[in-house]
Motif scaffolding. Sequence first.
Motif, PDB file in Angstrom:
ATOM      1  N   VAL A 163       0.832  -1.205   0.000  1.00 21.00           N
ATOM      2  CA  VAL A 163       0.000   0.000   0.000  1.00 21.00           C
ATOM      3  C   VAL A 163       0.868   1.257   0.000  1.00 21.00           C
ATOM      4  CG1 VAL A 163      -1.643   1.335   1.385  1.00 21.00           C
ATOM      5  CG2 VAL A 163      -2.013  -1.113   1.011  1.00 21.00           C
ATOM      6  N   VAL A 164       1.924   1.255   0.813  1.00 22.52           N
ATOM      7  CA  VAL A 164       2.817   2.415   0.869  1.00 22.52           C
ATOM      8  C   VAL A 164       3.495   2.638  -0.484  1.00 22.52           C
ATOM      9  CG1 VAL A 164       4.947   3.294   1.909  1.00 22.52           C
ATOM     10  CG2 VAL A 164       3.167   2.309   3.357  1.00 22.52           C
ATOM     11  N   LEU A 165       3.957   1.581  -1.106  1.00 22.18           N
ATOM     12  CA  LEU A 165       4.587   1.721  -2.420  1.00 22.18           C
ATOM     13  C   LEU A 165       3.608   2.250  -3.462  1.00 22.18           C
ATOM     14  CD1 LEU A 165       6.827  -1.467  -2.625  1.00 22.18           C
ATOM     15  CD2 LEU A 165       7.565   0.906  -2.424  1.00 22.18           C
ATOM     16  N   LEU A 166       2.381   1.769  -3.435  1.00 24.24           N
ATOM     17  CA  LEU A 166       1.382   2.263  -4.383  1.00 24.24           C
ATOM     18  C   LEU A 166       1.067   3.732  -4.133  1.00 24.24           C
ATOM     19  CD1 LEU A 166      -1.010  -0.803  -4.600  1.00 24.24           C
ATOM     20  CD2 LEU A 166       0.510   0.071  -6.385  1.00 24.24           C
ATOM     21  N   LEU A 167       1.022   4.159  -2.881  1.00 28.83           N
ATOM     22  CA  LEU A 167       0.792   5.569  -2.575  1.00 28.83           C
ATOM     23  C   LEU A 167       1.939   6.447  -3.069  1.00 28.83           C
ATOM     24  CD1 LEU A 167      -0.737   5.365   1.008  1.00 28.83           C
ATOM     25  CD2 LEU A 167      -1.875   6.107  -1.096  1.00 28.83           C
ATOM     26  N   ILE A 168       3.160   5.968  -2.941  1.00 36.87           N
ATOM     27  CA  ILE A 168       4.318   6.722  -3.428  1.00 36.87           C
ATOM     28  C   ILE A 168       4.265   6.850  -4.951  1.00 36.87           C
ATOM     29  CG2 ILE A 168       6.829   6.650  -3.694  1.00 36.87           C
ATOM     30  CD1 ILE A 168       6.927   5.445  -0.853  1.00 36.87           C
ATOM     31  N   ILE A 169       3.948   5.763  -5.628  1.00 30.18           N
ATOM     32  CA  ILE A 169       3.846   5.802  -7.095  1.00 30.18           C
ATOM     33  C   ILE A 169       2.741   6.756  -7.523  1.00 30.18           C
ATOM     34  CG2 ILE A 169       3.213   4.433  -9.135  1.00 30.18           C
ATOM     35  CD1 ILE A 169       4.710   2.085  -7.773  1.00 30.18           C
ATOM     36  N   TYR A 170       1.620   6.717  -6.836  1.00 27.97           N
ATOM     37  CA  TYR A 170       0.520   7.635  -7.156  1.00 27.97           C
ATOM     38  C   TYR A 170       0.945   9.084  -6.943  1.00 27.97           C
ATOM     39  CZ  TYR A 170      -3.846  10.180  -6.762  1.00 27.97           C
ATOM     40  OH  TYR A 170      -4.835  11.110  -6.918  1.00 27.97           O
ATOM     41  N   ALA A 171       1.618   9.354  -5.822  1.00 28.77           N
ATOM     42  CA  ALA A 171       2.028  10.725  -5.518  1.00 28.77           C
ATOM     43  C   ALA A 171       3.049  11.240  -6.537  1.00 28.77           C
ATOM     44  CB  ALA A 171       2.610  10.793  -4.106  1.00 28.77           C
ATOM     45  N   LEU A 172       3.924  10.387  -7.012  1.00 29.87           N
ATOM     46  CA  LEU A 172       4.950  10.819  -7.956  1.00 29.87           C
ATOM     47  C   LEU A 172       4.435  11.001  -9.377  1.00 29.87           C
ATOM     48  CD1 LEU A 172       8.002   8.665  -6.833  1.00 29.87           C
ATOM     49  CD2 LEU A 172       7.660  11.121  -6.504  1.00 29.87           C
ATOM     50  N   PHE A 173       3.544  10.127  -9.829  1.00 30.67           N
ATOM     51  CA  PHE A 173       3.177  10.116 -11.239  1.00 30.67           C
ATOM     52  C   PHE A 173       1.758  10.574 -11.544  1.00 30.67           C
ATOM     53  CE2 PHE A 173       6.522   6.878 -10.887  1.00 30.67           C
ATOM     54  CZ  PHE A 173       7.442   7.458 -11.755  1.00 30.67           C
ATOM     55  N   PHE A 174       0.817  10.407 -10.647  1.00 26.14           N
ATOM     56  CA  PHE A 174      -0.581  10.652 -10.974  1.00 26.14           C
ATOM     57  C   PHE A 174      -1.233  11.761 -10.172  1.00 26.14           C
ATOM     58  CE2 PHE A 174       0.182   6.137 -11.939  1.00 26.14           C
ATOM     59  CZ  PHE A 174      -0.025   6.188 -13.302  1.00 26.14           C
ATOM     60  N   TYR A 175      -0.627  12.226  -9.102  1.00 30.17           N
ATOM     61  CA  TYR A 175      -1.234  13.255  -8.267  1.00 30.17           C
ATOM     62  C   TYR A 175      -1.263  14.575  -9.037  1.00 30.17           C
ATOM     63  CZ  TYR A 175      -2.371  15.957  -4.101  1.00 30.17           C
ATOM     64  OH  TYR A 175      -2.977  16.758  -3.190  1.00 30.17           O
ATOM     65  N   PRO A 176      -2.427  15.208  -9.115  1.00 29.82           N
ATOM     66  CA  PRO A 176      -2.504  16.463  -9.889  1.00 29.82           C
ATOM     67  C   PRO A 176      -1.698  17.578  -9.231  1.00 29.82           C
ATOM     68  CG  PRO A 176      -4.599  15.995  -8.828  1.00 29.82           C
ATOM     69  CD  PRO A 176      -3.697  14.821  -8.571  1.00 29.82           C
ATOM     70  N   ARG A 177      -0.821  18.182 -10.012  1.00 33.66           N
ATOM     71  CA  ARG A 177       0.007  19.271  -9.500  1.00 33.66           C
ATOM     72  C   ARG A 177      -0.646  20.602  -9.848  1.00 33.66           C
ATOM     73  NH1 ARG A 177       4.018  15.504 -11.163  1.00 33.66           N
ATOM     74  NH2 ARG A 177       5.237  14.841  -9.384  1.00 33.66           N
ATOM     75  N   GLN A 178      -0.399  21.614  -9.034  1.00 35.94           N
ATOM     76  CA  GLN A 178      -0.987  22.946  -9.267  1.00 35.94           C
ATOM     77  C   GLN A 178      -0.045  23.834 -10.038  1.00 35.94           C
ATOM     78  OE1 GLN A 178      -1.950  24.296  -5.373  1.00 35.94           O
ATOM     79  NE2 GLN A 178      -3.768  23.031  -5.251  1.00 35.94           N
TER      80      GLN A 178
END
Length: 58
Positions: free
Chosen positions: A43-58
Amino acid sequence: MKDTNMGDERPYKNEKKVPDVVKNEPDDKPAGKTIKWVIAIAVVLLLIIYALFFYPRQ
């Protein structure tokens, strides 16, 4: 010899509980003890991948 087992099916108090299916297969006992850690790490690894590649940046 006095029976010190107070209704707990574990012979040692520090032994972690595992599912009943694992008790029949002694080789699977370590896997039964560590499955929660494996899920948490995944779960932690998936959250890191999401934060790095898919999280919308402003």
